[in-house]
Design a protein around this motif. Structure first.
Motif: not given
Length: 255
Positions: A163, A171, A199
């Motif tokens: 990913t 995410l 993130r």
């Protein structure tokens, strides 16, 4: 610096026949935070997550990603914008090594995904980046190991590496602790904390201890609607949440 909104939805609604699985849900995920979506079975969290990650299209409502309306975009289109999802069931190529799995994900990011006819030596320039990503999730020693031979917890770590290979700005994790033993739960919890440093993360998760340890904001769903929202201390002491979802014992165990 003004706070930025990574993902927001307003009035999100989804029906299956006469059943309203998600009913007028509005929520906001702040940039740089870990946000959990929780609720009992049948609460609508999976459907809501599938709407936010574009697996399903809503019957009503609006979804914005960093201010851009993505309501009608397909999952592949929002992935190209940097919103990438992993799934509850580990989705790796069992016949490939860990390094080769990450290399496949890198090929997808670079637009070379369909060109699997290319000889392996032509893709060697990706190996350095693939090895770096394996190191980021603690799998550097397993680079040459076939995914089928990895313990389940390491397969989950490999999926996260794949990913990350797509270079996500946000995410989205679907029950990352599902099926893991206690040792692997601790390892993946630490991994999520580490990779979330730069993130935004939205996750569906049943393990309340993990939610309490990781998440800045928790949205609790019940019967397709938002029941409560806030940090763990706030939602875990909300009488409606205790009654409808957690139960006194569950709250005490996770506290």
């Amino acid at each position: 610096m003004a706070e930025r909104i990574a993902l927001a939805c307003e009035g999100l609604t989804k029906r299956f026949g006469g059943f309203k699985a998600v009913d007028n849900v509005s929520l906001t995920v702040r940039e740089g935070t870990i946000h959990a979506l929780i609720g009992p079975n049948g609460a609508g969290k999976t459907t809501c997550f599938n709407l936010l990650t574009k697996v399903l299209q809503p019957d009503a409502g609006r979804i914005a990603y960093f201010g851009r309306d993505v309501t009608r975009l397909q999952q592949e289109a929002v992935a190209r914008l940097g919103m990438v999802r992993s799934f509850q069931i580990s989705a790796v190529f069992l016949g490939l090594t860990a390094l080769q799995n990450v290399r496949v994900a890198l090929l997808q990011r670079t637009g070379l995904g369909p060109k699997f006819w290319r000889p392996a030596r032509a893709m060697g320039h990706l190996d350095g980046e693939a090895a770096r990503l394996l190191g980021e999730v603690g799998l550097e020693a397993d680079a040459g190991t076939r995914a089928a031979q990895l313990p389940y917890g390491r397969k989950r770590a490999l999926e996260i590496a794949m990913t990350l290979a797509l270079d996500p700005r946000m995410l989205l994790l679907d029950e990352p602790m599902a099926g893991l033993g206690q040792e692997d739960v601790a390892r993946i919890t630490a991994l999520i904390r580490r990779v979330s440093a730069h993130r935004t993360v939205l996750m569906v998760e049943h393990n309340l201890s993990v939610v309490s340890e990781l998440c800045h904001t928790i949205t609790v769903l019940a019967r397709g609607s938002i029941l409560a929202e806030g940090d763990y201390q706030r939602v875990s002491t909300d009488e409606r949440v205790i009654t409808a979802y957690m139960g006194v014992e569950a709250v005490q165990e996770a506290a």
